[in-house]
Structure formats: structure tokens, C-alpha cells
Design a protein around this motif. Structure first.
Motif, PDB file in Angstrom:
ATOM      1  N   VAL A  20     -22.254   3.306   9.804  1.00  0.00           N
ATOM      2  CA  VAL A  20     -22.905   4.573   9.491  1.00  0.00           C
ATOM      3  C   VAL A  20     -21.877   5.661   9.172  1.00  0.00           C
ATOM      4  CG1 VAL A  20     -24.257   6.435  10.532  1.00  0.00           C
ATOM      5  CG2 VAL A  20     -25.033   4.073  10.724  1.00  0.00           C
ATOM      6  N   VAL A  21     -20.811   5.742   9.953  1.00  0.00           N
ATOM      7  CA  VAL A  21     -19.801   6.781   9.725  1.00  0.00           C
ATOM      8  C   VAL A  21     -18.994   6.495   8.449  1.00  0.00           C
ATOM      9  CG1 VAL A  21     -17.740   7.866  10.708  1.00  0.00           C
ATOM     10  CG2 VAL A  21     -19.673   7.303  12.183  1.00  0.00           C
ATOM     11  N   TRP A  22     -18.820   5.241   8.121  1.00  0.00           N
ATOM     12  CA  TRP A  22     -18.031   4.888   6.946  1.00  0.00           C
ATOM     13  C   TRP A  22     -18.832   5.017   5.650  1.00  0.00           C
ATOM     14  CZ3 TRP A  22     -17.144  -0.441   4.620  1.00  0.00           C
ATOM     15  CH2 TRP A  22     -16.078  -0.411   3.696  1.00  0.00           C
ATOM     16  N   SER A  23     -20.151   4.949   5.738  1.00  0.00           N
ATOM     17  CA  SER A  23     -20.977   4.947   4.522  1.00  0.00           C
ATOM     18  C   SER A  23     -20.840   6.216   3.679  1.00  0.00           C
ATOM     19  CB  SER A  23     -22.449   4.718   4.907  1.00  0.00           C
ATOM     20  OG  SER A  23     -22.931   5.791   5.707  1.00  0.00           O
ATOM     21  N   PRO A  24     -20.701   7.439   4.221  1.00  0.00           N
ATOM     22  CA  PRO A  24     -20.556   8.608   3.334  1.00  0.00           C
ATOM     23  C   PRO A  24     -19.291   8.582   2.484  1.00  0.00           C
ATOM     24  CG  PRO A  24     -21.237   9.299   5.519  1.00  0.00           C
ATOM     25  CD  PRO A  24     -20.853   7.867   5.621  1.00  0.00           C
ATOM     26  N   PHE A  25     -18.315   7.812   2.852  1.00  0.00           N
ATOM     27  CA  PHE A  25     -17.072   7.744   2.086  1.00  0.00           C
ATOM     28  C   PHE A  25     -17.129   6.634   1.030  1.00  0.00           C
ATOM     29  CE2 PHE A  25     -16.075   9.593   6.191  1.00  0.00           C
ATOM     30  CZ  PHE A  25     -15.347  10.711   5.851  1.00  0.00           C
ATOM     31  N   GLY A  34     -21.248   9.581  -0.806  1.00  0.00           N
ATOM     32  CA  GLY A  34     -22.242  10.227   0.044  1.00  0.00           C
ATOM     33  C   GLY A  34     -21.805  11.585   0.550  1.00  0.00           C
ATOM     34  N   LYS A  35     -20.511  11.794   0.736  1.00  0.00           N
ATOM     35  CA  LYS A  35     -20.033  13.086   1.220  1.00  0.00           C
ATOM     36  C   LYS A  35     -20.094  14.163   0.133  1.00  0.00           C
ATOM     37  CE  LYS A  35     -15.137  12.172   0.250  1.00  0.00           C
ATOM     38  NZ  LYS A  35     -14.963  13.313  -0.650  1.00  0.00           N
ATOM     39  N   ASP A  36     -20.448  13.778  -1.114  1.00  0.00           N
ATOM     40  CA  ASP A  36     -20.591  14.752  -2.194  1.00  0.00           C
ATOM     41  C   ASP A  36     -22.004  15.301  -2.285  1.00  0.00           C
ATOM     42  OD1 ASP A  36     -17.944  14.291  -2.830  1.00  0.00           O
ATOM     43  OD2 ASP A  36     -18.425  12.705  -4.268  1.00  0.00           O
ATOM     44  N   TYR A  37     -22.972  14.722  -1.565  1.00  0.00           N
ATOM     45  CA  TYR A  37     -24.362  15.176  -1.610  1.00  0.00           C
ATOM     46  C   TYR A  37     -24.591  16.228  -0.524  1.00  0.00           C
ATOM     47  CZ  TYR A  37     -25.536  11.282  -4.693  1.00  0.00           C
ATOM     48  OH  TYR A  37     -25.598  10.401  -5.752  1.00  0.00           O
ATOM     49  N   LEU A  38     -25.302  17.282  -0.857  1.00  0.00           N
ATOM     50  CA  LEU A  38     -25.665  18.310   0.106  1.00  0.00           C
ATOM     51  C   LEU A  38     -26.819  17.806   0.985  1.00  0.00           C
ATOM     52  CD1 LEU A  38     -25.599  21.476  -2.183  1.00  0.00           C
ATOM     53  CD2 LEU A  38     -24.007  20.970  -0.326  1.00  0.00           C
ATOM     54  N   VAL A  39     -26.784  18.177   2.254  1.00  0.00           N
ATOM     55  CA  VAL A  39     -27.872  17.793   3.163  1.00  0.00           C
ATOM     56  C   VAL A  39     -29.164  18.493   2.766  1.00  0.00           C
ATOM     57  CG1 VAL A  39     -28.627  17.767   5.576  1.00  0.00           C
ATOM     58  CG2 VAL A  39     -26.232  17.376   5.026  1.00  0.00           C
ATOM     59  N   VAL A  40     -29.063  19.737   2.298  1.00  0.00           N
ATOM     60  CA  VAL A  40     -30.273  20.493   1.927  1.00  0.00           C
ATOM     61  C   VAL A  40     -30.941  19.898   0.699  1.00  0.00           C
ATOM     62  CG1 VAL A  40     -29.448  22.622   2.986  1.00  0.00           C
ATOM     63  CG2 VAL A  40     -28.846  22.120   0.609  1.00  0.00           C
ATOM     64  N   GLY A  50     -26.483  18.464  -8.724  1.00  0.00           N
ATOM     65  CA  GLY A  50     -25.131  18.020  -9.005  1.00  0.00           C
ATOM     66  C   GLY A  50     -24.071  18.843  -8.321  1.00  0.00           C
ATOM     67  N   ASP A  51     -24.464  19.728  -7.388  1.00  0.00           N
ATOM     68  CA  ASP A  51     -23.492  20.567  -6.701  1.00  0.00           C
ATOM     69  C   ASP A  51     -22.630  19.732  -5.771  1.00  0.00           C
ATOM     70  OD1 ASP A  51     -24.668  22.661  -8.033  1.00  0.00           O
ATOM     71  OD2 ASP A  51     -25.963  23.228  -6.345  1.00  0.00           O
ATOM     72  N   HIS A  52     -21.357  20.048  -5.731  1.00  0.00           N
ATOM     73  CA  HIS A  52     -20.431  19.329  -4.868  1.00  0.00           C
ATOM     74  C   HIS A  52     -20.485  19.945  -3.464  1.00  0.00           C
ATOM     75  CE1 HIS A  52     -17.037  16.724  -3.983  1.00  0.00           C
ATOM     76  NE2 HIS A  52     -16.464  17.746  -3.352  1.00  0.00           N
ATOM     77  N   ALA A  53     -20.613  19.140  -2.450  1.00  0.00           N
ATOM     78  CA  ALA A  53     -20.769  19.619  -1.068  1.00  0.00           C
ATOM     79  C   ALA A  53     -19.455  19.499  -0.323  1.00  0.00           C
ATOM     80  CB  ALA A  53     -21.838  18.813  -0.358  1.00  0.00           C
ATOM     81  N   ARG A  54     -19.315  20.386   0.662  1.00  0.00           N
ATOM     82  CA  ARG A  54     -18.197  20.247   1.594  1.00  0.00           C
ATOM     83  C   ARG A  54     -18.527  19.169   2.636  1.00  0.00           C
ATOM     84  NH1 ARG A  54     -16.334  26.528   2.864  1.00  0.00           N
ATOM     85  NH2 ARG A  54     -15.800  27.066   0.668  1.00  0.00           N
ATOM     86  N   LEU A  55     -17.502  18.783   3.392  1.00  0.00           N
ATOM     87  CA  LEU A  55     -17.695  17.683   4.338  1.00  0.00           C
ATOM     88  C   LEU A  55     -18.668  18.069   5.437  1.00  0.00           C
ATOM     89  CD1 LEU A  55     -16.757  14.790   4.936  1.00  0.00           C
ATOM     90  CD2 LEU A  55     -14.987  15.744   6.420  1.00  0.00           C
ATOM     91  N   ALA A  56     -18.613  19.322   5.916  1.00  0.00           N
ATOM     92  CA  ALA A  56     -19.495  19.738   7.009  1.00  0.00           C
ATOM     93  C   ALA A  56     -20.946  19.881   6.564  1.00  0.00           C
ATOM     94  CB  ALA A  56     -19.008  21.049   7.606  1.00  0.00           C
ATOM     95  N   GLY A  57     -21.182  20.114   5.255  1.00  0.00           N
ATOM     96  CA  GLY A  57     -22.552  20.271   4.773  1.00  0.00           C
ATOM     97  C   GLY A  57     -23.054  19.097   3.989  1.00  0.00           C
ATOM     98  N   SER A  58     -22.336  17.976   4.021  1.00  0.00           N
ATOM     99  CA  SER A  58     -22.720  16.799   3.252  1.00  0.00           C
ATOM    100  C   SER A  58     -23.491  15.816   4.127  1.00  0.00           C
ATOM    101  CB  SER A  58     -21.470  16.143   2.665  1.00  0.00           C
ATOM    102  OG  SER A  58     -20.657  15.639   3.720  1.00  0.00           O
ATOM    103  N   LEU A  59     -23.747  14.633   3.580  1.00  0.00           N
ATOM    104  CA  LEU A  59     -24.432  13.590   4.346  1.00  0.00           C
ATOM    105  C   LEU A  59     -23.589  13.078   5.509  1.00  0.00           C
ATOM    106  CD1 LEU A  59     -26.075  11.425   1.540  1.00  0.00           C
ATOM    107  CD2 LEU A  59     -27.156  13.133   3.000  1.00  0.00           C
ATOM    108  N   GLY A 119     -22.488   2.318  -0.753  1.00  0.00           N
ATOM    109  CA  GLY A 119     -22.681   3.295   0.321  1.00  0.00           C
ATOM    110  C   GLY A 119     -24.093   3.267   0.875  1.00  0.00           C
ATOM    111  N   VAL A 120     -25.090   3.103  -0.005  1.00  0.00           N
ATOM    112  CA  VAL A 120     -26.486   3.039   0.455  1.00  0.00           C
ATOM    113  C   VAL A 120     -26.705   1.776   1.282  1.00  0.00           C
ATOM    114  CG1 VAL A 120     -28.887   3.041  -0.295  1.00  0.00           C
ATOM    115  CG2 VAL A 120     -27.170   4.308  -1.591  1.00  0.00           C
TER     116      VAL A 120
END
Length: 234
Positions: A20-25, A34-40, A50-59, A119-120
Motif C-alpha cells: 500500500v505504501v509503495w503503490s503511490p510511487f 499515484g503521488k501526482d494525483y490530488l486527494v480532493v 491534470g494538476d500536479h499534487a504535493r506529497l502531503a496532498g496526494s494519494l 500502481g493500481v
């Protein structure tokens, strides 16, 4: 048996946490990780952007939180926490797929990684591993079950008793000339040679018992006559 199931369930849960922790990378759709997708973006009606997300606000943020909750469930031996984290991971993965399909119009799996990517699959396998770990683990036994459980009764050790055989009736000690067997009042008195019951005494009438002898007659109520006085002499 319970310890073995806890160990196997913990290993499966740890493997799910790593996945689970490795999947966003890993790439989720095409070359986008996965770390490029916004949680919102998961809660937008029109799908992901297509907005690039930061690590704290990503999946990565919900994946990390569920991993920490899973580790807490393993420490507490709570099947409920481990199972809930698995359901949350699978729900997030399905929700992302729905929003990605809305944005792209359809979901495809390309041979060259143009559609759904590793990743999925990694996130889905990690969530399924957490559910499997919750089923394997026996869980923690409640304290009140141990408090009211009856304590095992230890078996007493065998004791060897050296019991001398009881002497027969009529046996006497040659030194003290006393009977060796105590008299039983409920036994037949004639079987005990030391018993005097039923033996007539020196004042007993062997012909007739006391309760059948006639009582003596009472004395007469008439007083005896007085003797005549002697004659007077002059």
C-alpha cells in the motif's frame, strides 16, 4: 494454534502495508504516478484533473494513514482495525478508477502502459492482503472471558495407605488378654465374645424376666388390734 495464526496474519498484513505504501510511487494511469494525483480529485464530480499534487496532498497521504492504523491494529491484535484499513484501501482504489474513467472517458489497459498500470494493481493487492490478514488472525481474547473462566483443578497425587487387615472377632491379644477388635453396637451381640449383653447376672431370675413377675400386694389398710392391757395386781 492461536499464536501461529497471529504470526501468519501479521506477516500477511505487513506485506499488505508495504504494498500500500509503495503503490503511490508506481505509475497508476499511463506514466502518471499515484503521488501526482490530488486527494480532493477523488471527490470531484467531473473526475480527476491534470494538476500536479504535493506529497502531503496526494494519494500517498491516505495510504500512509491507513498503513499506520494497520500497524496499530497489529499491535492491539484487532481484526477490526486491520479489516477496516483493507476496505479503505480498496474503496480508495475503486473511487480513483471511477474518477479517472470520468476524466478520460473510459479506462483502458495498454500493453505499453498507456492505460491502467502497476500502481493500481499494487494498491488493490495490498488492500486484499489486509482483508486476508484480518480473516486469518484469531484476534484478541476479551479479558472478561479469562476472568470468569474456571480454573483447572489439579489432580491430587496418589497416596499409598498401609492399612493393616482387621482382626477377626474373637481374637485376643496374648499379652494384655484384651480383644483386638472393637465392639460394634450394631452387630449381633452374640458374635462378640467380650459382650455381656444377653448373659444373666447373679440377681436375675433365669426363669421369668422382670417385666412378667407379679407385683407384691399392698399392705392392709386396717390397723392391727392393740394387745389387751395386763391385769392390775395389788
Amino acid at each position: 494454534m492461536a499464536t501461529l495464526r497471529n504470526a501468519i496474519g501479521s506477516l500477511v498484513a505487513l506485506a499488505g502495508v508495504v504494498a500500500v505504501v509503495w503503490s503511490p510511487f508506481r505509475p497508476w494511469y499511463g506514466d502518471r504516478r499515484g503521488k501526482d494525483y490530488l486527494v480532493v480529485d477523488l471527490f470531484r464530480a467531473d473526475g480527476v484533473t491534470g494538476d500536479h499534487a504535493r506529497l502531503a496532498g496526494s494519494l500517498f497521504a491516505p495510504m500512509l494513514i491507513t498503513a499506520l492504523v494497520t500497524l496499530m491494529g497489529l499491535v492491539l491484535r484487532s481484526r477490526l482495525l486491520v479489516g477496516l484499513t483493507g476496505l479503505v484501501i480498496i474503496a480508495l482504489t475503486v473511487l480513483w478508477a471511477v474518477r479517472q474513467g470520468q476524466a478520460a472517458g473510459s479506462l483502458t489497459v495498454g500493453a505499453r502502459g498507456e492505460g491502467l498500470n502497476t500502481g493500481v494493481a499494487t494498491a488493490a493487492v495490498g488492500g486484499a492482503a489486509l482483508l486476508l490478514a484480518a480473516l486469518v488472525m484469531p484476534g484478541r481474547r476479551p479479558r472478561h472471558a479469562d476472568a470468569f473462566a474456571p480454573a483447572p483443578i489439579p489432580e491430587p497425587p496418589p497416596v499409598a495407605y498401609d492399612v493393616a487387615p482387621e482382626p477377626p472377632l474373637g481374637a485376643y491379644d496374648p499379652v494384655s488378654e484384651r480383644p483386638l477388635r472393637a465392639y460394634d453396637p450394631y452387630s449381633d451381640p452374640s458374635s462378640d465374645p467380650s459382650s455381656t449383653r444377653g448373659v444373666p447376672g447373679p440377681y436375675d431370675d433365669p426363669q421369668e424376666p422382670y417385666d412378667t413377675q407379679p407385683l407384691p400386694s399392698p399392705p392392709s389398710a386396717t390397723p392391727p388390734p392393740w394387745p389387751a392391757p395386763p391385769p392390775e395386781t395389788r
